[in-house]
Write a protein that holds these residues in place. Sequence first.
Motif, mmCIF file in Angstrom:
data_model
loop_
_atom_site.group_PDB
_atom_site.id
_atom_site.type_symbol
_atom_site.label_atom_id
_atom_site.label_comp_id
_atom_site.label_asym_id
_atom_site.label_seq_id
_atom_site.Cartn_x
_atom_site.Cartn_y
_atom_site.Cartn_z
ATOM 1 N N VAL A 270 45.405 -47.758 128.403
ATOM 2 C CA VAL A 270 45.569 -47.367 129.811
ATOM 3 C C VAL A 270 45.812 -48.582 130.704
ATOM 4 O O VAL A 270 46.579 -48.501 131.667
ATOM 5 C CB VAL A 270 44.378 -46.529 130.323
ATOM 6 N N VAL A 271 45.211 -49.711 130.382
ATOM 7 C CA VAL A 271 45.453 -50.914 131.183
ATOM 8 C C VAL A 271 46.903 -51.369 131.035
ATOM 9 O O VAL A 271 47.565 -51.736 132.021
ATOM 10 C CB VAL A 271 44.483 -52.046 130.778
ATOM 11 N N GLU A 272 47.424 -51.334 129.811
ATOM 12 C CA GLU A 272 48.825 -51.705 129.597
ATOM 13 C C GLU A 272 49.766 -50.782 130.362
ATOM 14 O O GLU A 272 50.760 -51.228 130.947
ATOM 15 C CB GLU A 272 49.142 -51.679 128.102
ATOM 16 N N ASP A 273 49.442 -49.485 130.377
ATOM 17 C CA ASP A 273 50.302 -48.543 131.087
ATOM 18 C C ASP A 273 50.184 -48.698 132.599
ATOM 19 O O ASP A 273 51.166 -48.526 133.332
ATOM 20 C CB ASP A 273 49.986 -47.101 130.661
ATOM 21 N N ILE A 274 48.993 -49.008 133.093
ATOM 22 C CA ILE A 274 48.837 -49.276 134.525
ATOM 23 C C ILE A 274 49.686 -50.478 134.932
ATOM 24 O O ILE A 274 50.423 -50.441 135.928
ATOM 25 C CB ILE A 274 47.352 -49.517 134.877
ATOM 26 N N LEU A 275 49.605 -51.548 134.154
ATOM 27 C CA LEU A 275 50.389 -52.742 134.463
ATOM 28 C C LEU A 275 51.884 -52.460 134.412
ATOM 29 O O LEU A 275 52.659 -52.986 135.224
ATOM 30 C CB LEU A 275 50.025 -53.868 133.495
ATOM 31 N N ALA A 276 52.281 -51.618 133.468
ATOM 32 C CA ALA A 276 53.697 -51.249 133.375
ATOM 33 C C ALA A 276 54.153 -50.528 134.633
ATOM 34 O O ALA A 276 55.186 -50.868 135.223
ATOM 35 C CB ALA A 276 53.928 -50.371 132.146
ATOM 36 N N VAL A 277 53.388 -49.528 135.070
ATOM 37 C CA VAL A 277 53.768 -48.758 136.256
ATOM 38 C C VAL A 277 53.799 -49.656 137.491
ATOM 39 O O VAL A 277 54.756 -49.608 138.289
ATOM 40 C CB VAL A 277 52.793 -47.583 136.475
ATOM 41 N N LEU A 278 52.793 -50.488 137.654
ATOM 42 C CA LEU A 278 52.718 -51.334 138.855
ATOM 43 C C LEU A 278 53.810 -52.403 138.884
ATOM 44 O O LEU A 278 54.155 -52.915 139.946
ATOM 45 C CB LEU A 278 51.340 -51.997 138.949
ATOM 46 N N SER A 279 54.368 -52.718 137.716
ATOM 47 C CA SER A 279 55.453 -53.699 137.672
ATOM 48 C C SER A 279 56.823 -53.042 137.586
ATOM 49 O O SER A 279 57.830 -53.718 137.376
ATOM 50 C CB SER A 279 55.262 -54.644 136.486
ATOM 51 N N ARG A 281 57.890 -50.765 135.337
ATOM 52 C CA ARG A 281 58.345 -50.394 134.002
ATOM 53 C C ARG A 281 57.808 -49.021 133.593
ATOM 54 O O ARG A 281 56.832 -48.528 134.172
ATOM 55 C CB ARG A 281 57.886 -51.447 132.974
ATOM 56 N N ALA A 282 58.429 -48.427 132.598
ATOM 57 C CA ALA A 282 57.995 -47.112 132.121
ATOM 58 C C ALA A 282 56.747 -47.247 131.267
ATOM 59 O O ALA A 282 56.684 -48.124 130.389
ATOM 60 C CB ALA A 282 59.103 -46.453 131.313
ATOM 61 N N PRO A 283 55.731 -46.411 131.489
ATOM 62 C CA PRO A 283 54.526 -46.461 130.647
ATOM 63 C C PRO A 283 54.791 -45.850 129.279
ATOM 64 O O PRO A 283 55.726 -45.068 129.104
ATOM 65 C CB PRO A 283 53.519 -45.625 131.443
ATOM 66 N N ARG A 284 53.969 -46.205 128.302
ATOM 67 C CA ARG A 284 54.121 -45.644 126.954
ATOM 68 C C ARG A 284 53.655 -44.206 126.867
ATOM 69 O O ARG A 284 54.172 -43.420 126.082
ATOM 70 C CB ARG A 284 53.326 -46.487 125.944
ATOM 71 N N HIS A 285 52.625 -43.855 127.671
ATOM 72 C CA HIS A 285 52.019 -42.532 127.517
ATOM 73 C C HIS A 285 51.938 -41.789 128.860
ATOM 74 O O HIS A 285 50.844 -41.483 129.340
ATOM 75 C CB HIS A 285 50.624 -42.676 126.911
ATOM 76 N N PRO A 286 53.089 -41.469 129.438
ATOM 77 C CA PRO A 286 53.043 -40.674 130.675
ATOM 78 C C PRO A 286 52.687 -39.230 130.373
ATOM 79 O O PRO A 286 53.009 -38.713 129.291
ATOM 80 C CB PRO A 286 54.475 -40.788 131.201
ATOM 81 N N VAL A 287 51.993 -38.594 131.280
ATOM 82 C CA VAL A 287 51.685 -37.175 131.145
ATOM 83 C C VAL A 287 52.817 -36.405 131.816
ATOM 84 O O VAL A 287 53.054 -36.558 133.016
ATOM 85 C CB VAL A 287 50.332 -36.835 131.797
#
Length: 291
Positions: A270-279, A281-287
């Motif tokens: 979840v931290v990796e996906d948060i950083l992706a969204v805030l930068s 980039r597309a997250p790995r596990h979007p709902v």
Amino acid sequence: MRYPEASSPLSSRQVREELGGADAVIVALDELDAAAISAGRNLKVIAKHGVGVDNIDVGRAALGGITVVNAPGMNSTAVADLVMGLLLALQRKIVDAHNSLLEGRWERFHGPELVDRTMAILGFGRIGHEVAKRAHGFGMRVIAYDPFLAPAEFERAGVERCEEIDAALAEADVVTLHLPSTGTGPLLGGEAIGRMKPGAVLVNAARGDLVDEDAVVAALRDGALAGYAADAFAVEPPVGRPLLTAPNVVFTPHIGAFTDHANELMGMSVVEDILAVLSGRAPRHPVIIKD
């Protein structure tokens, strides 16, 4: 980064008080309804430290341009382990035996073995598959219901497919639930529980509202249901609920995913996906909202 002052799970009101100007929030079972989401004036991403998002108004988040992410598949083995632990504790009366010994008694507690008994898994996703592996290891026959899987998925897992829930209930000595909340009421109400095989036990490590807890209490007290084990409840914590005084029960406080390994995997995801969204980039596990 900051942590809430109140203990989880937070109510919608508590979430609103905590959000402030946060860009991202990580939640477990905390209530992220429309009101809570609207209170996040800078909110860009909601991360579920787990899989099920029934405590998050995903539709409202999407309307506000807020991305929701989760951590699928990372707690599957942890939950499956707990399911088998609950089942063994229930069938072999381990908690009763432990308490009896601590109280100075030396009693004998009888219960059935798992070998050659039939387990019905309602919901045959990642966790259901892991439960099936463990049940096979105990020599159990495994049947499963999942309307979204092709027959080949059951065959590959060495599991018999049930086309209807009622067929699974009628055959099983053990029923274990691994489905999301229905949103329309209990999956197993009084009538469905009444169709279970006499002497069967029920394990719920999914969502508390999948079962009618009052119907479970009634079935336990009249002997129609031989036992109930749960890690999830309709109201959490279930303080003062009739279920807590029912016979032949084993309960844990929604700790299915609480292993060091699962928490590390989910936290990193979840931290990796948060950083992706805030930068950007597309997250790995979007709902994704399904039509």
